[in-house]
Write a protein that holds these residues in place. Structure first.
Motif, mmCIF file in Angstrom:
data_model
loop_
_atom_site.group_PDB
_atom_site.id
_atom_site.type_symbol
_atom_site.label_atom_id
_atom_site.label_comp_id
_atom_site.label_asym_id
_atom_site.label_seq_id
_atom_site.Cartn_x
_atom_site.Cartn_y
_atom_site.Cartn_z
ATOM 1 N N SER A 146 4.476 46.831 97.078
ATOM 2 C CA SER A 146 3.044 47.137 97.039
ATOM 3 C C SER A 146 2.782 48.643 97.115
ATOM 4 N N GLU A 148 0.335 49.951 98.633
ATOM 5 C CA GLU A 148 -0.068 50.254 100.005
ATOM 6 C C GLU A 148 1.153 50.628 100.853
ATOM 7 N N LYS A 149 2.230 49.876 100.699
ATOM 8 C CA LYS A 149 3.460 50.162 101.441
ATOM 9 C C LYS A 149 4.026 51.523 101.008
ATOM 10 N N ARG A 152 1.902 54.315 102.521
ATOM 11 C CA ARG A 152 2.165 54.471 103.962
ATOM 12 C C ARG A 152 3.475 55.209 104.212
ATOM 13 N N GLU A 153 4.503 54.816 103.492
ATOM 14 C CA GLU A 153 5.809 55.434 103.707
ATOM 15 C C GLU A 153 5.832 56.881 103.221
#
Length: 192
Positions: A146, A148-149, A152-153
């Motif tokens: 995703s 989103e992941k 974030r990372e």
């Protein structure tokens, strides 16, 4: 343990392919596990040889996965049984296939080390270099995990860039950021 390296392979037509990849060691052998289908896999099957490049210039990892820069200078090898190494490499291993273990996604290609050379010391990765390598891995997974992941990372990895990056790491990080922005733009994903 997986070591992040650059693998160089060569086609039957003499075209060298450069790919970032994780490899493993078992005793004194190297295990290369390229995805199916891939140029790396095809070249190894055709010629049964590869060169493993241990390199601290993370621009190579970022340049290849971001498609910002794919052509890196290679050594001038005249021996047809050796794949050229990157001139930026710290250490390289010339390997030859000894066993092929089939798998639907990633076969294990077990290789014997035929030759190795230390060109310059490898002093390890600082936090920024680690961040670039991890971001390059994330970039290679666009569309597989995703957004989103990934966002974030990337946000977390940027801490290492902000605190310890030199010019090479900043350039590599910019290539990765440009590729992510381009990907989002193509999919019409709003940029935060």
């Amino acid at each position: 343990m997986i070591h992040e390296v650059i693998v160089t392979t060569i086609s039957n037509k003499g075209i060298v392919h450069i790919a970032p990849m994780g490899i493993r060691f078992i005793d004194k052998q190297v295990i290369i596990s390229p995805f199916k289908p891939s140029t790396t896999l095809n070249n190894i099957i055709e010629n049964n040889i590869a060169t493993i490049n241990f390199i601290d210039d993370v621009r190579v990892f970022a340049g290849i996965v971001s498609r910002h820069k794919k052509d890196w200078e290679l050594s001038a090898r005249t021996d047809l049984e050796i794949v050229p190494n990157l001139t930026l490499t710290n250490t390289f291993y010339n390997v030859a296939v000894s066993e092929y273990q089939e798998d639907d996604k990633r076969p294990n290609i077990i290789c014997d080390i035929k030759n190795s050379e230390i060109i310059k010391p490898f002093l390890g990765f600082n936090r920024a270099q680690f961040s670039v390598i991890e971001a390059a891995v994330l970039l290679s997974r666009l569309g597989m995990i995703s957004m989103e992941k990934i966002d974030r990372e990337i946000e977390y990895l940027k801490i290492g860039i902000d605190k310890t990056a030199g010019p090479n790491e900043l350039e590599a990080w910019r290539w990765i950021q440009d590729k992510i922005l381009s990907y989002k733009k193509d999919l019409k994903i709003p940029n935060d």
